[in-house]
Design a protein around this motif. Structure first.
Motif, mmCIF file in Angstrom:
data_model
loop_
_atom_site.group_PDB
_atom_site.id
_atom_site.type_symbol
_atom_site.label_atom_id
_atom_site.label_comp_id
_atom_site.label_asym_id
_atom_site.label_seq_id
_atom_site.Cartn_x
_atom_site.Cartn_y
_atom_site.Cartn_z
ATOM 1 N N ARG A 1 -57.506 15.693 52.797
ATOM 2 C CA ARG A 1 -58.228 15.143 51.922
ATOM 3 C C ARG A 1 -57.448 15.307 50.582
ATOM 4 O O ARG A 1 -58.082 14.762 49.537
ATOM 5 C CB ARG A 1 -59.746 15.676 51.801
ATOM 6 N N TRP A 2 -56.401 15.691 50.576
ATOM 7 C CA TRP A 2 -55.429 15.618 49.397
ATOM 8 C C TRP A 2 -53.980 15.509 49.874
ATOM 9 O O TRP A 2 -53.188 16.456 50.081
ATOM 10 C CB TRP A 2 -55.471 17.076 48.502
ATOM 11 N N ARG B 1 -57.238 11.094 48.464
ATOM 12 C CA ARG B 1 -57.535 11.894 47.222
ATOM 13 C C ARG B 1 -58.989 12.520 47.296
ATOM 14 O O ARG B 1 -59.341 12.497 46.138
ATOM 15 C CB ARG B 1 -57.125 11.148 45.776
ATOM 16 N N CYS C 1 -60.085 15.742 45.173
ATOM 17 C CA CYS C 1 -59.621 16.063 43.918
ATOM 18 C C CYS C 1 -60.808 17.056 42.869
ATOM 19 O O CYS C 1 -60.556 17.792 42.361
ATOM 20 C CB CYS C 1 -59.526 14.624 42.964
ATOM 21 N N ASN D 1 -54.056 23.927 50.811
ATOM 22 C CA ASN D 1 -54.213 22.622 51.281
ATOM 23 C C ASN D 1 -53.533 22.308 52.737
ATOM 24 O O ASN D 1 -52.476 22.665 52.866
ATOM 25 C CB ASN D 1 -53.279 21.568 50.174
ATOM 26 N N SER E 1 -48.283 17.895 47.625
ATOM 27 C CA SER E 1 -48.970 19.096 47.596
ATOM 28 C C SER E 1 -48.524 20.378 46.583
ATOM 29 O O SER E 1 -49.326 20.907 45.854
ATOM 30 C CB SER E 1 -49.418 19.351 48.991
ATOM 31 N N ASP F 1 -48.518 20.274 42.994
ATOM 32 C CA ASP F 1 -50.043 20.207 42.132
ATOM 33 C C ASP F 1 -50.454 21.634 41.825
ATOM 34 O O ASP F 1 -50.531 22.710 42.601
ATOM 35 C CB ASP F 1 -51.047 19.655 43.129
#
Length: 338
Positions: free
Chosen positions: A210-211, A216, A219, A234, A288, A291
């Motif tokens: 989901r990221w 996305r 978020c 993640n 990933s 971030d």
């Protein structure tokens, strides 16, 4: 071509990170939220090494799985994630065999597992959670689990998860008894994961699929986790494989057939990466890693050599203009998992 600062740090495009001209022995460690556990930005995922052919499409022998676990325990990353339910405990058995070979968990290494429901009956009671934790200890050959996640709580209601004598209350008891250290929650639906975080009982979160470059959904969940002091891990940056292998070789996203529109966008991503000499897998992983809300990213491995390959992907030189090209290729919200 002019050498960039990134080239000097990594040994050039596609080469491992270096320190004073020599390969680094470890990636920089950061505390995982309020757990205080220092972890590397990459966490080795133990699902594939236990052999999960229904999900990944191939078998992994016991010896290869154990050798892969050995490579994970002695490689550049200090974080390994598994679960009681992976291959009916086989992932933990193979990790336990690797730990026995090297005399236990290396100093400074963080080994995380997850308590699971009974897959045969669906039982996700407090008693089942206790059994799951105790069986994990036996398979791993340990007397303490430093980080344990409640795994896939979407299989029961939030009310059942939080009920007296239920899964969460039992995890808290195991924590008070010293059997379990830090508690986390690992699952899919972002709204449900947020509900669990708001209880204040969990100091770590795993969100998966989901990221990514494609989806996305997570978020707002990532923002909320950080605001609560919860460490974010993640999972599935490759979307179960398609963002590593490419849609010509694998057409599932999150273990289900990807929509034609999603496949079209991933093909466009792959073409954009190729123009810059960047593997799609490197872009998917570094999406990933770059971030700041994410402390560590899980990469499943099934062969010892995948550890070094993952390190190369993590340090591949990616120009900023490629990120600008990839951003609008994300799938529309209607295709996200949520």
């Amino acid at each position: 071509m002019t050498e960039t600062n990134r080239d000097r740090q990594t040994g050039g495009p596609g080469q491992p990170a270096t320190r004073d001209g020599h390969p680094t022995e470890e990636f920089l460690r950061r505390p995982l939220g309020s757990t205080g556990l220092p972890v590397t930005p990459i966490c080795v995922g133990g699902g594939p090494l236990g052999s999960m052919p229904d999900l990944f499409g191939y078998d992994v022998s016991a010896e290869r799985g154990t050798e892969t676990a050995l490579a994970a325990l002695t490689g550049p990353f200090n974080f390994l994630d598994t679960a009681a339910g992976y291959s009916d405990g086989e992932s933990e058995r193979r990790i336990g065999a690797a730990l026995a070979r090297i005399g236990g968990v290396p100093e400074g290494f963080v080994l995380a597992t997850k308590v699971d429901r009974n897959f045969a009956t669906g039982d996700f009671s407090g008693d089942q959670v206790r059994r799951s934790a105790e069986e994990s200890l036996a398979r791993l050959g340990l007397d303490h689990l430093p980080l344990v996640y409640l795994h896939d709580p979407e299989n029961i209601s939030f009310a059942a998860g939080m009920a007296p004598g239920g899964p969460v209350e039992t995890l808290l008891e195991l924590q008070r008894e010293g059997i379990v250290g830090q508690l986390g929650v690992a699952g899919g639906p972002v709204a449900l994961m947020a509900e669990y975080l708001r209880t204040g009982h969990f100091s770590a979160l795993i969100t998966h699929n989901r990221w990514t470059l494609v989806d996305r959904s997570a978020c707002d969940l990532l923002d909320e986790a950080v605001s609560l002091g919860v460490g974010v891990v993640n999972g599935a940056p490759f979307g179960s494989g398609i963002l590593a292998k490419g849609p010509a070789h694998f057409t599932k996203y999150a273990y289900r057939q990807a929509d034609p529109e999603v496949l079209r966008r991933i093909r466009a991503m792959e073409e954009a990466c190729a123009l810059h000499g960047v593997p799609l897998a490197a872009a998917a992983l570094q999406f990933s890693l770059r971030d700041p809300r994410i402390t560590s990213t899980i990469v499943g491995v099934s062969r010892p050599e995948r550890i070094a390959e993952t390190a190369r992907l993590a340090t591949w030189d990616i120009p900023e203009e490629l990120w600008e090209t990839l951003a609008p290729l994300t799938a529309p919200k209607d295709f996200w998992l949520w």
